[in-house]
Design a protein around this motif. Sequence first.
Motif, PDB file in Angstrom:
ATOM      1  N   GLU A  55       5.174 -11.930 -10.753  1.00 21.24           N
ATOM      2  CA  GLU A  55       4.518 -10.811 -11.435  1.00 21.24           C
ATOM      3  C   GLU A  55       2.997 -10.913 -11.403  1.00 21.24           C
ATOM      4  O   GLU A  55       2.291  -9.904 -11.372  1.00 21.24           O
ATOM      5  N   VAL A  58       0.775  -8.867  -8.937  1.00 22.77           N
ATOM      6  CA  VAL A  58       0.456  -7.473  -9.279  1.00 22.77           C
ATOM      7  C   VAL A  58      -0.714  -7.437 -10.253  1.00 22.77           C
ATOM      8  O   VAL A  58      -1.651  -6.645 -10.098  1.00 22.77           O
ATOM      9  N   PRO A  63      -0.334  -3.276  -7.113  1.00 22.46           N
ATOM     10  CA  PRO A  63       0.983  -3.208  -6.457  1.00 22.46           C
ATOM     11  C   PRO A  63       0.939  -3.305  -4.937  1.00 22.46           C
ATOM     12  O   PRO A  63       1.705  -4.068  -4.340  1.00 22.46           O
ATOM     13  N   ALA A  66       0.024  -6.741  -3.664  1.00 19.95           N
ATOM     14  CA  ALA A  66       1.101  -7.671  -4.010  1.00 19.95           C
ATOM     15  C   ALA A  66       2.284  -7.518  -3.051  1.00 19.95           C
ATOM     16  O   ALA A  66       2.817  -8.509  -2.542  1.00 19.95           O
ATOM     17  N   TRP A 203       3.598   2.605  -5.115  1.00 18.22           N
ATOM     18  CA  TRP A 203       3.484   1.414  -4.284  1.00 18.22           C
ATOM     19  C   TRP A 203       2.134   1.324  -3.587  1.00 18.22           C
ATOM     20  O   TRP A 203       1.719   0.249  -3.162  1.00 18.22           O
ATOM     21  N   THR A 269       7.621  -1.916  -9.571  1.00 14.83           N
ATOM     22  CA  THR A 269       6.337  -1.230  -9.401  1.00 14.83           C
ATOM     23  C   THR A 269       6.528   0.251  -9.113  1.00 14.83           C
ATOM     24  O   THR A 269       5.673   1.073  -9.470  1.00 14.83           O
ATOM     25  N   LEU A 274       1.790   2.029 -13.827  1.00 15.85           N
ATOM     26  CA  LEU A 274       1.063   0.769 -13.762  1.00 15.85           C
ATOM     27  C   LEU A 274       0.190   0.537 -14.997  1.00 15.85           C
ATOM     28  O   LEU A 274      -0.641   1.373 -15.342  1.00 15.85           O
ATOM     29  N   GLN A 276      -1.782  -2.745 -15.379  1.00 13.06           N
ATOM     30  CA  GLN A 276      -1.933  -3.984 -14.616  1.00 13.06           C
ATOM     31  C   GLN A 276      -2.021  -5.225 -15.503  1.00 13.06           C
ATOM     32  O   GLN A 276      -1.553  -6.300 -15.123  1.00 13.06           O
ATOM     33  N   TRP A 279       1.159  -7.228 -16.194  1.00 10.34           N
ATOM     34  CA  TRP A 279       1.834  -7.948 -15.118  1.00 10.34           C
ATOM     35  C   TRP A 279       1.424  -9.419 -15.106  1.00 10.34           C
ATOM     36  O   TRP A 279       0.589  -9.862 -14.325  1.00 10.34           O
TER      37      TRP A 279
END
Length: 471
Positions: A55, A58, A63, A66, A203, A269, A274, A276, A279
């Motif tokens: 995780e 991210v 995303p 990652a 994504w 994701t 999101l 962030q 994560w």
Amino acid sequence: MGASHSFQNLVEEEGQQPLTTTIDAAGAKSPKKLALIPLIFLIYFEVSGGPYGEESTVGAAGPLIAILGYVIFPFLWSIPEALITAELATALPGNGGFVLWADKAFGPFWGSLLGSWKYLTGVFNLASFPVLCTDYLKLLFPILSSGWPRNLTIISSTLVLSLLNYTGLAVVGYTAVTLGIISIIPFLIMTFASIPKIKPARWLNLGQKGVPKNWSLYINTLFWNLNFWDSASTLAGEVENPQKIFPKALLSAGVITCLVYIIPLLAATGAIPLDQRNWVDGYFADAAEIIAGKWLKILMEMGTVLSIIGLYEAQMSSCVYQLVGMSDLSIVPNTFAVRSKWFGTPWVGILISTIVSILVSYMNFEDIISSVNFLYSLGMLLEFASFLWLRIKFPELKRPFKVPLRFPCLVGLCLVPSVFLVYVMTVASLKIVAMSVGLTIVGICWYFLVEFCKSRELLCFNNNNVCVNFE
């Protein structure tokens, strides 16, 4: 373990005798050999154990970066390491694994030093798993957060998990199969539940505005999640027909590992807007709750504990059978390889590894992980050098699996991951560098202490005529 035909050819060229078998307790049972499926899952747990912990990539970079990391990084790091492991584990099969490779490439000093680096990497890594397991259990039982309940849980869980290893590698292998399948199930459920909620545009997100990229965390997380492919090489002496089985096992474990990382990452994701900063390690459990409900979060947390158990068992196996291989090479006394009368397992190696891991578990968790990465990097640089030098030193060595590249391309194959290794070492703190230098000095002193003991016949080694009778 028996030496392979290819190894016998090599040692005959050097005028040496093939490696002898390890010492058994009187009347000890012959341990069962590892089959393909258990070996696949042991390698899987050596490297991954599931997407738990990915995780942070991210949170560190967003995303898209990652996802690209888990698509591209295996080609830059995991595949080269796995290819080298497949070639050398089949050409020189034995419980020494990478120790045997360095010994044959550069001599006993470098074999001993690599063995020290790798064993310390293993037991430090081993110490982190009961700590992680306790950290997850404290979410359900807050009393485990600190003090004697936490320490008692770490010590008792270490002892119980080590006891499972004592019952035999075949038992550990099939336990790994069971744990692997069960721990993957929550992610399969989350993936299917997320399909109606996925928006592919998510994504392509490069990260939220105002959230800085943390490249050090990003690289270290990828590195942590996709290394240790060579660790299973120490089990080669316990595998039935390693020349055929090892390449298949590495390929299968590689495919499983990549899919287990990429698919849940795409699901979470793509299905969740999101944020962030959320994560971080453990966020998959929260994502499971958002996607499917509280029940899946609980299932995910249970899966985490099972995965950590599998990681411990796989790492312990690697450490223990490395000691067996180092005993075969006379790097450690024969005592380290003594096998149980009931299960045929190297119980002294299990005991030593358990004690060291309990002592290390009292270190700061971040220091444990940083030390593992630094020592592992030192070991891998020597391992890459051993691979290249063995190609030059023994060009005629029978290699049942051979990386299909010419030597300049092999240099390139090793160069790219070496850059990552050097980077990991350069970002280490002064404290970690000092600790790693100190442990390296201990490893060097160990080599000369062993040579002194051999010259005075103070202990029993594989090349001694007189040995202690372990009844």
